[in-house]
Design an enzyme around this catalytic site. Sequence first.
Site, PDB file in Angstrom:
ATOM      1  N   LEU A 209       0.799  -1.129  -0.040  1.00  0.00           N
ATOM      2  CA  LEU A 209      -0.017  -0.030  -0.099  1.00  0.00           C
ATOM      3  C   LEU A 209       0.797   1.069   0.106  1.00  0.00           C
ATOM      4  O   LEU A 209       1.894   1.176   0.641  1.00  0.00           O
ATOM      5  CB  LEU A 209      -0.866   0.041   1.154  1.00  0.00           C
ATOM      6  CG  LEU A 209      -1.813  -1.114   1.500  1.00  0.00           C
ATOM      7  CD1 LEU A 209      -2.586  -1.008   2.631  1.00  0.00           C
ATOM      8  CD2 LEU A 209      -3.091  -1.125   0.226  1.00  0.00           C
ATOM      9  N   HIS A 210       0.504   2.182  -0.857  1.00  0.00           N
ATOM     10  CA  HIS A 210       1.387   3.488  -0.943  1.00  0.00           C
ATOM     11  C   HIS A 210       0.500   4.623  -1.258  1.00  0.00           C
ATOM     12  O   HIS A 210       1.179   5.764  -1.040  1.00  0.00           O
ATOM     13  CB  HIS A 210       2.692   3.039  -1.785  1.00  0.00           C
ATOM     14  CG  HIS A 210       2.284   3.227  -3.263  1.00  0.00           C
ATOM     15  ND1 HIS A 210       1.728   2.245  -3.894  1.00  0.00           N
ATOM     16  CD2 HIS A 210       2.479   4.271  -4.317  1.00  0.00           C
ATOM     17  CE1 HIS A 210       1.209   2.753  -5.237  1.00  0.00           C
ATOM     18  NE2 HIS A 210       1.832   3.830  -5.442  1.00  0.00           N
ATOM     19  N   ARG A 211      -0.490   4.555  -1.955  1.00  0.00           N
ATOM     20  CA  ARG A 211      -1.241   5.762  -2.430  1.00  0.00           C
ATOM     21  C   ARG A 211      -1.635   6.563  -1.178  1.00  0.00           C
ATOM     22  O   ARG A 211      -2.391   6.137  -0.140  1.00  0.00           O
ATOM     23  CB  ARG A 211      -2.575   5.210  -3.144  1.00  0.00           C
ATOM     24  CG  ARG A 211      -1.944   4.717  -4.490  1.00  0.00           C
ATOM     25  CD  ARG A 211      -3.222   4.810  -5.483  1.00  0.00           C
ATOM     26  NE  ARG A 211      -2.445   4.031  -6.875  1.00  0.00           N
ATOM     27  CZ  ARG A 211      -1.631   4.503  -7.776  1.00  0.00           C
ATOM     28  NH1 ARG A 211      -1.670   6.126  -7.595  1.00  0.00           N
ATOM     29  NH2 ARG A 211      -1.377   4.170  -8.594  1.00  0.00           N
ATOM     30  N   ASP A 283      -2.285  -1.582  -4.161  1.00  0.00           N
ATOM     31  CA  ASP A 283      -3.062  -0.392  -4.808  1.00  0.00           C
ATOM     32  C   ASP A 283      -1.943   0.133  -5.803  1.00  0.00           C
ATOM     33  O   ASP A 283      -1.978   1.359  -6.197  1.00  0.00           O
ATOM     34  CB  ASP A 283      -3.277   0.665  -3.575  1.00  0.00           C
ATOM     35  CG  ASP A 283      -2.121   1.319  -2.901  1.00  0.00           C
ATOM     36  OD1 ASP A 283      -1.020   0.859  -3.313  1.00  0.00           O
ATOM     37  OD2 ASP A 283      -2.217   2.066  -2.021  1.00  0.00           O
TER      38      ASP A 283
END
Length: 363
Positions: A209-211, A283
């Site tokens: 997850l990075h957004r 994501d």
Amino acid sequence: MYHITIIAGARPNFMKIAPIIHEIENAMKEGNAIDYRLVHTGQHYDKNMSGDFFEQLQIPEPHANLECSGGSQAEQTANIMISFEKELLANPANLVLVVGDVTSTMACALVAQKLHTKVAHVEGGIRSNDWTMPEEINRLVTDSITNYFFTTSETANNYLKESGVKENQIFFVGNTMIDTLLKQMPNFKAPQVWEELALKEKEYIVMTLHRPANVDEENQLKDMINEIMEHSGNMPIVFPVHPRTAKILENLDIKHSRLHTVSPLSYLEFNYLVKHANAVITDSGGITEEASIMNVPCLTLRDNTERPETIILGTNELVGTNPKNIKPFLDKLFAGNWKQSQEIPLWDGKTAKRIIEAIIKFS
């Protein structure tokens, strides 16, 4: 001599340009009058991008590093433009080749056109139609000033045609990320965490997850992770996590015995984990492509995707950003009802060859 300047701004860009460099070098050996200069804008500082990184991809270290990391979107765009203008004036090119949708892609395309240098966009025409994503703005601006488009799908071709791009500017070539994946698959290697956690084939899930929409909203992140942990049976969840996200997790006091946060992994180690996983929860757009080619179920925690082919023909499903959407998809996964990947046109490992053949023709 036809001079090509190749731009990379972040680690995934190098995966996309590595096969292009190999094909340019092959073309040069065959006596074609082309050469290249590799420029790293330094947009994303990545301590994993050591000499080993370039050695693994079998490409030389960049001819120039503009070192334009940090700052706001506007500051970074401005810094890249100022530095790249100096670079291009000192080392003129016939063609500036940009890839993907990072800030460097847009900034260097703008500089090139203002210096009357043609621009080619690898992955042109990709759209999420979500203007809250900085990447979507980068794509729209870049494609509005591009001369030659190298596309990954018929969907991308159609977007470009609808926006008025002429057919003879569009080259449907496939996906260079997949060229690298297929070439490097025999070199994948188990990361340390494989032994440490005694992981077994198809008995764990990889999560990334990075957004900002997912990781910066603290309650959103907590709800998502709690939902995933509640409905993932006894599966260990391996989460290679950015240091910034790790701090947020710490502050939120998110602790589950099956949730294993690890430092970011190298390309070869990360894809080893994906290849042998039961599924991927992500994501990231790029991971949906790789998971589809490796036929690994992929759950995307986003409300849209710029890669619809991974849903139509691949293993990807769009879960959305509402944590309550997660359970039905995990139920489907554990019931053994996940779709199998089908062949995605031209994602065959020969994309870079088609790109260089096209460039030689129009050069």
